[in-house]
Write a protein that holds these residues in place. Sequence first.
Motif, PDB file in Angstrom:
ATOM      1  N   UNK A   1      41.750  32.455  -5.181  1.00 46.13           N
ATOM      2  CA  UNK A   1      42.591  33.354  -5.720  1.00 46.13           C
ATOM      3  C   UNK A   1      44.075  32.072  -4.710  1.00 46.13           C
ATOM      4  N   UNK A   2      45.007  31.725  -4.915  1.00 42.96           N
ATOM      5  CA  UNK A   2      46.426  30.891  -4.872  1.00 42.96           C
ATOM      6  C   UNK A   2      46.089  30.595  -2.729  1.00 42.96           C
ATOM      7  N   UNK A   3      46.473  30.007  -2.101  1.00 36.63           N
ATOM      8  CA  UNK A   3      46.052  30.274  -1.041  1.00 36.63           C
ATOM      9  C   UNK A   3      47.870  29.697  -0.623  1.00 36.63           C
ATOM     10  N   UNK A   4      48.614  30.511   0.196  1.00 40.00           N
ATOM     11  CA  UNK A   4      49.898  30.797   0.583  1.00 40.00           C
ATOM     12  C   UNK A   4      49.366  29.908   2.075  1.00 40.00           C
ATOM     13  N   UNK A   5      50.861  28.695   2.377  1.00 41.70           N
ATOM     14  CA  UNK A   5      50.463  28.466   3.176  1.00 41.70           C
ATOM     15  C   UNK A   5      52.003  28.201   4.398  1.00 41.70           C
ATOM     16  N   UNK A   6      51.966  29.012   5.734  1.00 38.95           N
ATOM     17  CA  UNK A   6      53.360  28.793   6.011  1.00 38.95           C
ATOM     18  C   UNK A   6      53.854  27.296   6.588  1.00 38.95           C
ATOM     19  N   UNK A   7      54.307  26.940   5.946  1.00 38.28           N
ATOM     20  CA  UNK A   7      54.979  25.346   6.595  1.00 38.28           C
ATOM     21  C   UNK A   7      56.556  25.424   7.154  1.00 38.28           C
ATOM     22  N   UNK A   8      56.968  24.379   7.579  1.00 42.24           N
ATOM     23  CA  UNK A   8      58.757  24.487   8.274  1.00 42.24           C
ATOM     24  C   UNK A   8      59.046  25.362   9.727  1.00 42.24           C
ATOM     25  N   UNK A   9      59.723  25.901   9.694  1.00 46.00           N
ATOM     26  CA  UNK A   9      60.891  26.724  10.105  1.00 46.00           C
ATOM     27  C   UNK A   9      60.174  28.082  10.936  1.00 46.00           C
ATOM     28  N   UNK A  10      59.904  28.900  12.144  1.00 52.79           N
ATOM     29  CA  UNK A  10      59.956  30.108  11.988  1.00 52.79           C
ATOM     30  C   UNK A  10      60.282  30.727  13.556  1.00 52.79           C
ATOM     31  N   UNK A  11      59.424  31.227  14.112  1.00 59.73           N
ATOM     32  CA  UNK A  11      60.036  31.618  15.510  1.00 59.73           C
ATOM     33  C   UNK A  11      59.734  30.763  16.296  1.00 59.73           C
ATOM     34  N   UNK A  12      59.431  31.537  17.526  1.00 58.02           N
ATOM     35  CA  UNK A  12      59.736  30.776  18.980  1.00 58.02           C
ATOM     36  C   UNK A  12      58.301  30.083  18.982  1.00 58.02           C
ATOM     37  N   UNK A  13      56.959  31.035  18.501  1.00 58.06           N
ATOM     38  CA  UNK A  13      55.936  30.310  18.757  1.00 58.06           C
ATOM     39  C   UNK A  13      55.424  29.532  18.217  1.00 58.06           C
ATOM     40  N   UNK A  14      56.202  29.029  17.485  1.00 56.42           N
ATOM     41  CA  UNK A  14      56.184  27.667  16.622  1.00 56.42           C
ATOM     42  C   UNK A  14      55.766  26.429  17.024  1.00 56.42           C
ATOM     43  N   UNK A  15      55.189  24.900  16.895  1.00 53.52           N
ATOM     44  CA  UNK A  15      55.939  24.461  16.973  1.00 53.52           C
ATOM     45  C   UNK A  15      56.332  23.204  16.522  1.00 53.52           C
ATOM     46  N   UNK A  16      56.978  23.044  15.811  1.00 54.93           N
ATOM     47  CA  UNK A  16      57.349  22.576  14.477  1.00 54.93           C
ATOM     48  C   UNK A  16      56.984  21.619  14.013  1.00 54.93           C
ATOM     49  N   UNK A  17      57.220  20.315  14.884  1.00 56.61           N
ATOM     50  CA  UNK A  17      57.069  19.690  13.607  1.00 56.61           C
ATOM     51  C   UNK A  17      54.798  19.369  14.412  1.00 56.61           C
ATOM     52  N   UNK A  18      54.291  20.545  13.976  1.00 59.60           N
ATOM     53  CA  UNK A  18      53.199  21.137  13.533  1.00 59.60           C
ATOM     54  C   UNK A  18      52.641  21.508  12.671  1.00 59.60           C
ATOM     55  N   UNK A  19      53.753  22.235  11.963  1.00 64.53           N
ATOM     56  CA  UNK A  19      54.193  22.515  10.758  1.00 64.53           C
ATOM     57  C   UNK A  19      54.611  21.703   9.810  1.00 64.53           C
ATOM     58  N   UNK A  20      54.930  20.423   9.694  1.00 69.25           N
ATOM     59  CA  UNK A  20      55.265  19.730   9.069  1.00 69.25           C
ATOM     60  C   UNK A  20      54.154  19.655   7.427  1.00 69.25           C
ATOM     61  N   UNK A  21      54.392  20.463   6.529  1.00 67.68           N
ATOM     62  CA  UNK A  21      53.503  20.176   5.696  1.00 67.68           C
ATOM     63  C   UNK A  21      52.564  18.597   5.040  1.00 67.68           C
ATOM     64  N   UNK A  22      52.705  17.915   4.783  1.00 64.76           N
ATOM     65  CA  UNK A  22      52.628  16.678   5.186  1.00 64.76           C
ATOM     66  C   UNK A  22      51.573  16.367   5.913  1.00 64.76           C
TER      67      UNK A  22
END
Length: 358
Positions: free
Chosen positions: A208-229
């Motif tokens: 099945x297609x795999x959706x992946x969260x990337x980019x900004x979100x709530x404060x639990x996120x470390x934004x620089x590690x959510x860069x899709x690159x």
Amino acid sequence: MLVDQHCHGVAVADLDEAGFGALITESDRPPAPGTSPFDSAIGLAVRRWCPPLLELPPLAGSAAYLEARRAAGADSVTRRMLAAAGFTDLLVDTGLTEAGGLPLLPPDGLAALAGARVHEVVRLESVAATVRCAAPAWPEAVGEALAAACAGAVAVKSVLAYRWGLDVPAAPPTRAEVVRAAGARTDGPVTDPVLLRHLLWQGVATGLPVQLHTGFGDPDLRLHRADPALLVDFVRAVEPSGVPLVLLHGYPYHRQAAWLAQAFPHVYADVGLTLSYAGPRAAAVLGEVLELAPFGKVVFSTDAYGLPELYAVGAGQFRHALAAVLDGWLADGACTEADAARITGLLSCGNARRLYGI
């Protein structure tokens, strides 16, 4: 026609200012003193698109809007917002069941209120969290649980970006590595990078297609590690399988997501959530995505969660932003009317229908 290719359930409830405001921000912290979450770009978007649906003028004040909302009643508000959005299909991530302590409508309830077909997106980490067994049996047990959960689903989703980050080795872990990590696992969310990577590859194995969260979100996120690159090696590793990868949200890395969609045939860029939060700048951000991403690789979503207003806002922002971008191109002589109509059809529904087979 509009296909919302990634969204969540809504809470049908009367909300006070604090409860409503908490659902129009990605933060779980209080706003600046003397302000409210309405004092933001998404707050302006809510005030732009939603008051007319409750017989108020656009940009009515938040107090007047919330009073009209209470007077109309939560059920009526929900129906009006979903109807105004005009969806034919909703792809619902069922990994979340409440918002602000309130239960979310299940997919069938959402379908009834929206007058749209609903399709399930299975959250990988939520399925894994339900598996309780001895470590040596964990890989097989997770595989069986995922197979059962995906019966009838149109996609799977990973929140790897939240739990660890997208900077993981591309290759799947060995079975010995998975068993070892499972042996150290405790109750609660799956956070071990080995287990998360195993789940990601289990998602690919579903076909099945795999959706992946990337980019900004709530404060639990470390934004620089959510860069899709950061996913480029994984993207290359998945390419021979042909399994589609859908990069959700992206902002502020939406241009990286657009590049991946341009460079790899199985990668798609989603503009959901970003356009709602960009408020008056939505057209500029969408234009940046379309600078590089092929028109057949961009998909729309709202990522609406909790508030029915976020469905109306997401749809309104997308339609307005796309029209503004294409009107500019037409005025500049960069495309024809036929081109603009084709691009609108692809982004609004055509790409999602082809991608998910709906």
